[in-house]
Design a protein around this motif. Structure first.
Motif, mmCIF file in Angstrom:
data_model
loop_
_atom_site.group_PDB
_atom_site.id
_atom_site.type_symbol
_atom_site.label_atom_id
_atom_site.label_comp_id
_atom_site.label_asym_id
_atom_site.label_seq_id
_atom_site.Cartn_x
_atom_site.Cartn_y
_atom_site.Cartn_z
ATOM 1 N N SER A 58 2.176 12.286 10.695
ATOM 2 C CA SER A 58 1.535 12.128 9.394
ATOM 3 C C SER A 58 1.038 13.469 8.859
ATOM 4 C CB SER A 58 0.373 11.139 9.504
ATOM 5 O OG SER A 58 -0.237 10.937 8.255
ATOM 6 N N CYS A 84 3.105 7.489 6.914
ATOM 7 C CA CYS A 84 2.675 7.485 5.509
ATOM 8 C C CYS A 84 1.417 6.638 5.330
ATOM 9 C CB CYS A 84 3.802 6.971 4.622
ATOM 10 S SG CYS A 84 5.183 8.123 4.486
ATOM 11 N N ILE A 95 2.484 5.435 -3.057
ATOM 12 C CA ILE A 95 3.325 5.145 -1.901
ATOM 13 C C ILE A 95 4.072 3.832 -2.106
ATOM 14 C CG2 ILE A 95 3.357 4.627 0.574
ATOM 15 C CD1 ILE A 95 0.969 6.433 0.905
#
Length: 358
Positions: A58, A84, A95
Motif C-alpha cells: 500500500s 488500495c 477508488i
C-alpha cells in the motif's frame, strides 16, 4: 495471461479512445508489463505477490499515486484491492474496485473467513464497486458485503469481435480447452471425458502445474493420438488455435465470468461448461452450449459427443453464440460503461469538494 489480466489490458488500451489517460500498477516481471508497454501504456512494477505484505505494498501504491496524481484508482481483484483499501483517507483519488468473481466459498474455513473479510474491506473502501456478473452482485448483497457509501454496478467483461482472416478453416479437432492447467480449471477431468467419448479429438491450449499430470494420465489411458498439446501461446495465437475446434469445454471447479468463454462465443464455438452462477449468464442451455454438473465426466462426454455428431445443431449454436456475445459481451460496451463510470465518479468528487468549500 489469465482472464482478469486480459480484461485489465483491454480496458486500459481501449479507454485511451475515450480521452482517458491510463497507467497500470501491476506485479513486476509479468507478461502484462511487457505487453502494456509495447502498446505505449505507462507501467509501474510493484510486488503484489504476498497478501500478508499488503500494508507495505500500500505504501508503494501511495508513492505511485503521489507521483502520478490520478483522479481515479481502479483496483482489480482483492490482491490489488487490499493495498488500495489501506491507503490513507484524503489521499486524493476516488477508488473503484472490480470483483472478478468471489472465490472465498471454495477455500478452507479459516482462510475463507479472512478472504471474505478482505472482500468486505475492499468494497467498503471504494466509492464504486464493479461486478462482472449479476450473480456476484447478488452474492455481495446476500453476504452483507455492500456498504452504504459504495455504489455498485454490473459491467460484463467484453472481448473484441474477431476480424476476418481469409476463408474459414475447417476444424481438425472436436473439442478445445483453453486456460491454465491449474486445479481451478479441473484439467484432469479432460482425460476421463476422452476415455468415455472415444470418437473425440482434444486440443489443449495452455499449460500449468497440472500439465505433467494431465499428460501422464493421457498416456496411462493410451489417448495420446487424440490429444494435441500446444502449450502456452500468445493471446492472438491462442484465439487462432480455438478455431481449429468445433466446440470448447470448461470443466472448472469455480469461475467468475471467464474471458475464455466470451472469446470462444465471439468465435462462434458452442461451450460445454460446469454449471455455476457466472456461466449461467453466458451459456444458454441447448442454445449456445450446455451446462453440466461439476465433475460429471459422463455427461460432459455425452454433450460434447452430441455436438460433434450433429453438425446442423452445432452450426445453429455457432450462430447463437456469436449473436449473444455481440449483444452482451462486446469490448466497446465494456469500455464505454467504464468511461461513463469514471466520469460520474469525477463529477461526484468535484461536487463533494464544492460542498466542503461552501
Amino acid at each position: 495471461m489469465g482472464g482478469g489480466t486480459t480484461a485489465v489490458l483491454q480496458l486500459a488500451s481501449g479507454l485511451r479512445h475515450h480521452s482517458v489517460s491510463v497507467s497500470i500498477a501491476t506485479q513486476q516481471g509479468t507478461e502484462l508489463v511487457s505487453t502494456a508497454r509495447s502498446l505505449g501504456i505507462v507501467v509501474h512494477e510493484l510486488d503484489f505477490s504476498r497478501r500478508a505484505a499488503s500494508l507495505f505494498t500500500s505504501r508503494k501504491v501511495q508513492a505511485v499515486i503521489r507521483a502520478t496524481k490520478p483522479s481515479i484508482v481502479h483496483a482489480h481483484g482483492a490482491r490489488a484491492g487490499l493495498p488500495c483499501a489501506l491507503l490513507p483517507r484524503g489521499l486524493g483519488p476516488a477508488i473503484a474496485y472490480t470483483v472478478h468473481g468471489f472465490h472465498y466459498g471454495n477455500k478452507a474455513i479459516g482462510v475463507r473467513t479472512f478472504a471474505r473479510w478482505s472482500e468486505w474491506l475492499c468494497i467498503a473502501a471504494a466509492q464504486a464497486v464493479v461486478f462482472v456478473s449479476q450473480s456476484d452482485a447478488a452474492l455481495a448483497s446476500k453476504d452483507g458485503l455492500l456498504g452504504g457509501t459504495t455504489t455498485s454496478h454490473v459491467i460484463y467483461n467484453g472481448a473484441a469481435q474477431p476480424g476476418a482472416e481469409g476463408p474459414p478453416r475447417a476444424p481438425d479437432h472436436d473439442v478445445a480447452f483453453i486456460g491454465r492447467l491449474h486445479h481451478q480449471k479441473n484439467p484432469l477431468l479432460l482425460a476421463e471425458i476422452a476415455r468415455l467419448a472415444p470418437a473425440l479429438r482434444f486440443l489443449i491450449v495452455g499449460d500449468g502445474e497440472l500439465g505433467p499430470a494431465l499428460r501422464q494420465r493421457v498416456r496411462e489411458l493410451s489417448l495420446q493420438d487424440r490429444f494435441t498439446f500446444l502449450g502456452s501461446l500468445p493471446h492472438a495465437d491462442a484465439l487462432r488455435a480455438l478455431t481449429r475446434a468445433r466446440c470448447m469445454v470448461l470443466p472448472s471447479l469455480w469461475e467468475g465470468l471467464p474471458m475464455a468463454v466470451i472469446e470462444a462465443m465471439h468465435l462462434g464455438l458452442p461451450v460445454v461448461a460446469t454449471d455455476m452462477p457466472g456461466l449461467r449468464e453466458m451459456v444458454v442451455e441447448n442454445v449456445t452450449g450446455h451446462l453440466v454438473p461439476s465433475g460429471n465426466a459422463a455427461l460432459f462426454a455425452k454433450r460434447l459427443s452430441g455436438l460433434a455428431a450433429d453438425r446442423a445443431r452445432s452450426s445453429a449454436m455457432h450462430a447463437a453464440a456469436r449473436s449473444r456475445a455481440a449483444e452482451l459481451f462486446s469490448l466497446e460496451q465494456q469500455i464505454g460503461r467504464h468511461a461513463a463510470l469514471y466520469r460520474g465518479m469525477v463529477a461526484a468528487a468535484r461536487s463533494r469538494i464544492a460542498e466542503l468549500a461552501a
